[in-house]
Design an enzyme around this catalytic site. Structure first.
Site, PDB file in Angstrom:
ATOM      1  N   GLY A 100      32.410   6.404  -6.334  1.00  0.00           N
ATOM      2  CA  GLY A 100      33.173   6.808  -4.882  1.00  0.00           C
ATOM      3  C   GLY A 100      32.133   6.285  -4.019  1.00  0.00           C
ATOM      4  O   GLY A 100      30.867   6.742  -4.022  1.00  0.00           O
ATOM      5  N   HIS A 137      35.176  15.696  -3.259  1.00  0.00           N
ATOM      6  CA  HIS A 137      33.695  15.012  -2.877  1.00  0.00           C
ATOM      7  C   HIS A 137      33.776  14.174  -1.884  1.00  0.00           C
ATOM      8  O   HIS A 137      32.866  14.087  -0.682  1.00  0.00           O
ATOM      9  CB  HIS A 137      32.915  14.255  -4.352  1.00  0.00           C
ATOM     10  CG  HIS A 137      31.671  13.948  -3.836  1.00  0.00           C
ATOM     11  ND1 HIS A 137      30.567  14.586  -4.451  1.00  0.00           N
ATOM     12  CD2 HIS A 137      31.245  12.987  -3.203  1.00  0.00           C
ATOM     13  CE1 HIS A 137      29.561  13.975  -4.057  1.00  0.00           C
ATOM     14  NE2 HIS A 137      29.600  12.845  -3.267  1.00  0.00           N
ATOM     15  N   GLU A 138      34.532  13.007  -2.060  1.00  0.00           N
ATOM     16  CA  GLU A 138      34.753  11.915  -0.702  1.00  0.00           C
ATOM     17  C   GLU A 138      35.255  12.419   0.516  1.00  0.00           C
ATOM     18  O   GLU A 138      34.837  12.207   1.686  1.00  0.00           O
ATOM     19  CB  GLU A 138      35.486  10.724  -1.303  1.00  0.00           C
ATOM     20  CG  GLU A 138      34.882   9.904  -2.454  1.00  0.00           C
ATOM     21  CD  GLU A 138      33.388   9.895  -2.484  1.00  0.00           C
ATOM     22  OE1 GLU A 138      32.731   9.510  -1.268  1.00  0.00           O
ATOM     23  OE2 GLU A 138      32.707   9.729  -3.538  1.00  0.00           O
ATOM     24  N   HIS A 149      32.901  14.291   2.358  1.00  0.00           N
ATOM     25  CA  HIS A 149      31.853  13.455   3.040  1.00  0.00           C
ATOM     26  C   HIS A 149      32.487  13.131   4.548  1.00  0.00           C
ATOM     27  O   HIS A 149      31.907  13.074   5.463  1.00  0.00           O
ATOM     28  CB  HIS A 149      31.768  11.945   2.628  1.00  0.00           C
ATOM     29  CG  HIS A 149      30.536  11.968   1.726  1.00  0.00           C
ATOM     30  ND1 HIS A 149      29.319  12.345   1.825  1.00  0.00           N
ATOM     31  CD2 HIS A 149      30.718  11.696   0.209  1.00  0.00           C
ATOM     32  CE1 HIS A 149      28.651  12.302   0.794  1.00  0.00           C
ATOM     33  NE2 HIS A 149      29.175  11.778  -0.169  1.00  0.00           N
ATOM     34  N   CYS A 194      25.526  12.549  -6.028  1.00  0.00           N
ATOM     35  CA  CYS A 194      25.859  11.782  -4.890  1.00  0.00           C
ATOM     36  C   CYS A 194      24.811  10.472  -4.560  1.00  0.00           C
ATOM     37  O   CYS A 194      24.054  10.758  -4.855  1.00  0.00           O
ATOM     38  CB  CYS A 194      25.757  12.702  -3.769  1.00  0.00           C
ATOM     39  SG  CYS A 194      26.454  11.789  -2.040  1.00  0.00           S
ATOM     40  N   LEU A 195      25.572   9.307  -4.227  1.00  0.00           N
ATOM     41  CA  LEU A 195      24.706   8.374  -3.902  1.00  0.00           C
ATOM     42  C   LEU A 195      23.592   8.542  -2.901  1.00  0.00           C
ATOM     43  O   LEU A 195      22.644   7.729  -2.824  1.00  0.00           O
ATOM     44  CB  LEU A 195      25.450   6.872  -3.949  1.00  0.00           C
ATOM     45  CG  LEU A 195      26.509   6.500  -5.019  1.00  0.00           C
ATOM     46  CD1 LEU A 195      27.120   5.291  -4.377  1.00  0.00           C
ATOM     47  CD2 LEU A 195      25.568   6.040  -6.098  1.00  0.00           C
ATOM     48  N   GLN A 219      28.594   7.247   4.522  1.00  0.00           N
ATOM     49  CA  GLN A 219      27.346   6.792   3.658  1.00  0.00           C
ATOM     50  C   GLN A 219      26.745   5.586   3.864  1.00  0.00           C
ATOM     51  O   GLN A 219      25.736   5.405   3.524  1.00  0.00           O
ATOM     52  CB  GLN A 219      27.850   7.054   2.126  1.00  0.00           C
ATOM     53  CG  GLN A 219      28.005   8.455   1.514  1.00  0.00           C
ATOM     54  CD  GLN A 219      28.412   8.445   0.046  1.00  0.00           C
ATOM     55  OE1 GLN A 219      29.509   7.902  -0.093  1.00  0.00           O
ATOM     56  NE2 GLN A 219      27.436   8.760  -0.764  1.00  0.00           N
TER      57      GLN A 219
END
Ligand code: ZN
Length: 169
Positions: free
Chosen positions: A45, A134-135, A138, A92-93, A50
């Site tokens: 994701g 999660h997304e 963000h 998380c990236l 990000q």
């Protein structure tokens, strides 16, 4: 085009994103870039903040590109219903190298628009529900470490600050 992924500390990650009103070719190109960036990472994701773009847009592919119909594009998504709870390790990236257990709903229903501005609803459970939450977090400037115990959060932040000082972040 693969875009650089911002890491924790970048202000864009903690800034609420704006609604998307323009469904043009630039948006389609941005989505292509986001999938490319996500697959290269690799991740399942990615949200626009990000890569430094504070717009309400996220992409998800639980198959990491292994299946052709695995791609989900969410424009202006919001959670309209949720049920149950689950607690699993989450990463998380934008916070590479760390994971923590986060409590999320077991099932959610998301309302969003597609790239043609058409509204749709999609349901997800388990990992997909987690990815949706999660997304969408963000897009509100919220990171998963905001949803864990203060003790664990401080530990992760302390380690990150140390890495920043050493030029490793
Ligand atoms: Zn993330």
């Amino acid at each position: 085009m693969i875009r650089p992924i911002l890491k924790y500390g970048a202000p864009e990650l903690e800034t609420p994103s704006e609604e998307i009103t323009c469904f043009d070719d630039d948006l389609k190109e941005l989505v292509r870039d986001m999938f490319e960036t996500m697959y290269a990472a690799p991740g399942i994701g990615l949200a626009a903040p990000q890569i430094g773009i504070n717009k309400r847009l996220a992409v998800i592919d639980l198959t990491s590109g292994q299946e052709k119909d695995g791609q989900l594009v969410l424009v202006n998504p919001s959670i309209v219903a949720e049920e149950g709870s689950q607690k699993e390790e989450e990463g998380c990236l934008s916070i590479p190298g760390f994971t923590a257990a986060v409590t999320r709903p077991r099932w959610v229903k998301v309302r969003a628009q597609n790239l043609d501005a058409q509204e749709f609803e999609i349901e997800g459970e388990d990992l997909l529900a987690r990815a949706f939450c999660h997304e969408i977090d963000h897009l509100d400037g919220v990171l998963y470490i905001d949803r864990i115990s203060p003790l664990k959060r401080d530990m992760i932040k302390r380690k990150i600050r140390k890495m920043m000082r050493n030029g490793e972040w």
